[in-house]
Each structure stands twice: as C-alpha cells, then as structure tokens.
Design an enzyme around this catalytic site. Structure first.
Site: not given
Length: 324
Positions: A143-145
């Site tokens: 998942l993106d940050k």
C-alpha cells in the site's frame, strides 16, 4: 567483489510453461521483475549448472533452479515495537490495519518505522524463515505510504509464495474507500487503460497510450455531500490489477482526484485538516495460503476519513458490497 547468496527452488508442476521471469517474481516476491530479468541476462539464474539467459524461457515442472542474488550492502531491517491493529492472525498469515503515513518496507529515506520493522519486532523468526526476502520478509503486496487499511502478511516461506501467487494471478479482491473532490458523471463504471510513467514528470504515473501496463478499476458512488462549497464523492473502488498509484491516477483522469492528493490533484484537493490522500484499503479477500479457503477482511475507516464523512453528513457508513 560483491558477495552473493544462492537461492534454490523446485518448480511445481502447475508452473510448467510459465515464463522464467514471471515464475521467479512469484518465488522471490521482494524483488522487481526488471531486477530479476537483469539477473537472468547476467547468467545468475541456472538450471543444472547451465545459465538460463532468456527471461521468457518456459520452465518445466520438477526443474531445480538456482538464483544468485547480490548481498545487500545495507544492514538488515531492525526489529521495532509492533503497534498496528491486527484484523486476523493464525500460524501462517496475518492481516493488519496499516495506518496512514507508514511505509510498508525499508527503502532509501525510510530505513526504520516501516511495517517490516514492526513485524520483526513481533516475529523475530521471520528474518531467518524468510531469508530469501531479507529486506521485505512477509510482504506479499503493498500500500502507498499514505494509504491506510488492509495489508496481508505471510509468516512462512510457503505462505509468502502462495499469497504472492494469488495477488499476481488476480485471485484476490481488493476494495478501497476513496473520498474525492467532485463526483463522477456516471454513478458507477469501469476504467480500462494503460498506466505508465508520466512523459514529463518521471516520478508520477499517468494514463498513457503506449508503453504502459493494463490497469482495470471499477468504482461505485456510495454517497455525495458538500464540504466548504465543494461537492465531495464517497466511492467504493475495486481494482482488478495492481499498478502503481492506479486508483489515484484513474480517478484523477475522470476529473475527480482523491481529496488531499497533491500529486495527482494539485492544490485544489487541499482541504483544511486533510494531510494525506484520503484513500483506504477497505476490504480484502484472499485465499488462505494453507487451505485455499476465501478469507474476507474489512478495516474500518480511520479518524481522518470519519471526520470528513461526518462533515458531509454521512453518519453511518455501510460496509462495501461486492462488485460484479
């Protein structure tokens, strides 16, 4: 001379005929396809002592493959206290509710404070059990940050292989909650485009006409409301592929960027009190790595999304229904 470590794999009958690079990307999920292709072309992937130098080489069931990996010069990830909510756990896997602002695995600029660091704090044995992915033990998807929500993690080498294969083979279902500036003209729809590097800004992704990878996104408008004079959409979004920044790019291409996403929506997505793109991995369905039984998990929206929902008049959020 750089030290190397050698990994050996036995190809299962079900993988017979698969391209060598694709097979390796499932066996070594912590490495990118391009990196593995370089290893192949450099003669570092061998079968019975013979280098296989063509990435598209079709593997055979029962084949024993040895892969020489350069040893990482950076130190192994440090174990840190585990503080993430756990949605599910058994002997071979767990699912956490990843907070926004947390990177999944160590990388340049983020050597600590990641999900991997936390996992090693809770499960010190992962580094040894999953030695083939030293810097990313247990990680089977990302998942993106600044994206919160469901993240599945493997606890054994076999589970890591099975889960990575399921994600690569589209045997999973991922539904996200997206808060958007604006509402799509159609209440539901599907976007099927190529996504690749932005032709000018190479740090960004974009919908492209060539030199990209197929990306398929389905969306459904769940609620609408007004926030500071701006129409806001609450969307359930299902992705059938896993391209970098896929949802953010696709929604921006519709003219309804994710609220708080300055990269793809610019300053107009900024709203007082919003400090990240309001994208949440809401629901995840994966086959259990040991039994194959479909498992469903739901992560409740975090506080920042709940505040926006309240401001636009959504007091009770229905759980996401399955897409067709």
């Amino acid at each position: 001379m750089m030290n190397r470590k050698t990994l050996t794999f036995q190809i299962e009958a079900g993988d017979a005929g698969t391209r060598l690079d694709r097979c390796l990307s499932r066996l070594i999920p912590g490495e990118s396809r391009s990196f593995l292709q370089r290893l192949i072309r450099d003669g570092l992937v061998k079968a019975d002592g013979v280098a296989l130098e063509v990435p598209r080489y079709p593997v055979r069931g029962g084949m024993s493959i040895a892969v020489e990996l350069p040893e990482e010069e950076s130190p192994e990830p440090a174990a840190e206290p585990f503080e993430f909510p756990i949605l599910y756990e058994d002997d071979v896997m767990l699912v956490i509710d990843k907070p926004a602002g947390v990177v999944v695995h160590p990388a340049a600029g983020n050597p600590t404070g990641t999900v991997v660091n936390a996992l090693l704090g809770r499960y010190p044995q992962l580094a040894e059990q999953l030695a083939c992915t030293t810097s990313r033990p247990g990680i089977v998807h990302r998942l993106d940050k600044d994206t919160s929500g469901c993240l599945a993690v493997a606890k054994t080498a076999n589970a890591q292989f099975k889960l990575s294969t399921a994600f690569a083979g589209r045997e999973t279902r991922k539904t996200y909650l997206a808060i958007t500036r604006g509402v799509p003209m159609r209440r539901s729809g599907e976007l099927s485009t190529l996504i690749g590097r932005h032709p000018v800004s190479r740090q960004k992704m974009a919908v492209v006409e060539r030199n990209g990878k197929l990306a398929i996104t389905r969306y459904r408008v769940e609620y609408t409301g007004m926030l500071d004079g701006v129409e806001i959409g609450v969307l359930a979004v299902r992705i059938l592929t896993g391209r970098t920044h896929q949802i953010r790019v696709h929604l921006a291409s519709l003219g309804v960027p994710v609220l708080g996403d300055a990269v793809y929506g610019g300053a107009r997505t900024a709203v007082a009190g919003v400090e990240r793109q309001l994208l949440h991995a809401w629901k995840l369905c994966v086959p259990h790595p040991a039994t194959g039984t479909p498992m469903e998990f739901t992560a409740p929206p975090p506080e920042d999304i709940r505040r926006i929902l309240e401001r636009i008049g959504v007091k009770t959020l229905r759980e996401p229904a399955d897409f067709p």
